[in-house]
Design an enzyme around this catalytic site. Sequence first.
Site, PDB file in Angstrom:
ATOM      1  N   ILE A  18       0.780  -1.420  -0.607  1.00  0.00           N
ATOM      2  CA  ILE A  18      -0.022  -0.179   0.034  1.00  0.00           C
ATOM      3  C   ILE A  18       0.931   0.839   0.156  1.00  0.00           C
ATOM      4  CG2 ILE A  18      -1.521   1.912   1.311  1.00  0.00           C
ATOM      5  CD1 ILE A  18      -2.621  -1.403   2.291  1.00  0.00           C
ATOM      6  N   ASP A  61      13.507   2.654  11.444  1.00  0.00           N
ATOM      7  CA  ASP A  61      12.737   2.732  11.871  1.00  0.00           C
ATOM      8  C   ASP A  61      11.652   2.828  12.594  1.00  0.00           C
ATOM      9  OD1 ASP A  61      11.591   0.370  13.368  1.00  0.00           O
ATOM     10  OD2 ASP A  61      13.168  -0.675  13.765  1.00  0.00           O
ATOM     11  N   ASN A  88       2.033   5.064   7.173  1.00  0.00           N
ATOM     12  CA  ASN A  88       1.557   3.575   6.858  1.00  0.00           C
ATOM     13  C   ASN A  88       2.881   2.368   7.019  1.00  0.00           C
ATOM     14  OD1 ASN A  88       0.032   1.375   4.464  1.00  0.00           O
ATOM     15  ND2 ASN A  88       2.330   1.720   3.661  1.00  0.00           N
ATOM     16  N   TYR A 153      -1.693  -7.968  17.234  1.00  0.00           N
ATOM     17  CA  TYR A 153      -2.028  -6.949  15.114  1.00  0.00           C
ATOM     18  C   TYR A 153      -3.714  -6.482  15.771  1.00  0.00           C
ATOM     19  CZ  TYR A 153      -2.539  -5.885  10.498  1.00  0.00           C
ATOM     20  OH  TYR A 153      -3.718  -5.070   9.629  1.00  0.00           O
ATOM     21  N   LYS A 157      -4.395  -2.655  15.867  1.00  0.00           N
ATOM     22  CA  LYS A 157      -5.173  -1.322  15.163  1.00  0.00           C
ATOM     23  C   LYS A 157      -6.971  -0.764  15.602  1.00  0.00           C
ATOM     24  CE  LYS A 157      -2.607  -1.752  11.247  1.00  0.00           C
ATOM     25  NZ  LYS A 157      -2.452  -0.596  11.314  1.00  0.00           N
TER      26      LYS A 157
END
Length: 277
Positions: A18, A61, A88, A153, A157
């Site tokens: 992306i 990083d 991103n 994960y 989010k």
Amino acid sequence: MQLLKDKVVFLTGGTEGIGYECAKAYHKAGARLSIISHKEDSLQQCQGQFFGDDIHYILADVSRAADIARAIVETVAVFGRIDVIHNNAGVSNPSKTVSDTTDEEWDKVFNVNVKGIYHTAKYGIEELKKTQGTILNTGSLVGDIGQELHAAYTATKGAVNALTKSMALDYAPFGIRVNAVAPAGVWTPMLRRWSNQQPQAAHIEEYLDGIHPLGYCPEGDVVADACLFMISEQARFITGCILPVTGGAELGYRKYLEQQVKDGKAVLSVDIKAKQA
């Protein structure tokens, strides 16, 4: 019309998936780009095919404060300003439940997906105040609805969603907009690596097509088009928004999974139930 003419975009994770599609879309729209990646090989490969005086690459990083502080200073030294920070960069591993996730795995995914945003805001916000710029975070649909075998994960989010809204409130007085995009499945190198790790990897493509009511799992360009809109003046009165770019996945996701379980074809949940039996 070039929606980003002369704008300077600080883009993390911009050499693959992306992020790379966003980099191409932003550049086509007139932006000057500072592209950040922690992968030297990916950075070099990208430099070989996507280059110009208005594109600058930085090896850094996002989980390391010193790296991002340096990258912000370097971007301003090269381009004189920053108008957009697009967070991103992200990792999806491990594909595990909470109890199976190690301390190191938990810390890594949070340090990249959440602390990375903290670092870019901490070291870049003064530049955005000067330009009344915008911040865009790449979230995920699973931050809202959850996902089996991805506890760490999805937790990151969900944190990105809440953080986006809080930052939108904090920085609105400075004319800074803060938003997020929330894709479902998108074919990227990271998703392909994820696919190979799943219990029934051979059926993943069918699964990913099936969870999107529009009928297919897209490439990254569909997300890039949405991101371009969100950082442009076209979205000048939008802030605190978590924009789904999902092909309607949130509308049919659970229904599809329920049918898969009934048919004995589920690629995620059936394996958990089998282990618990």
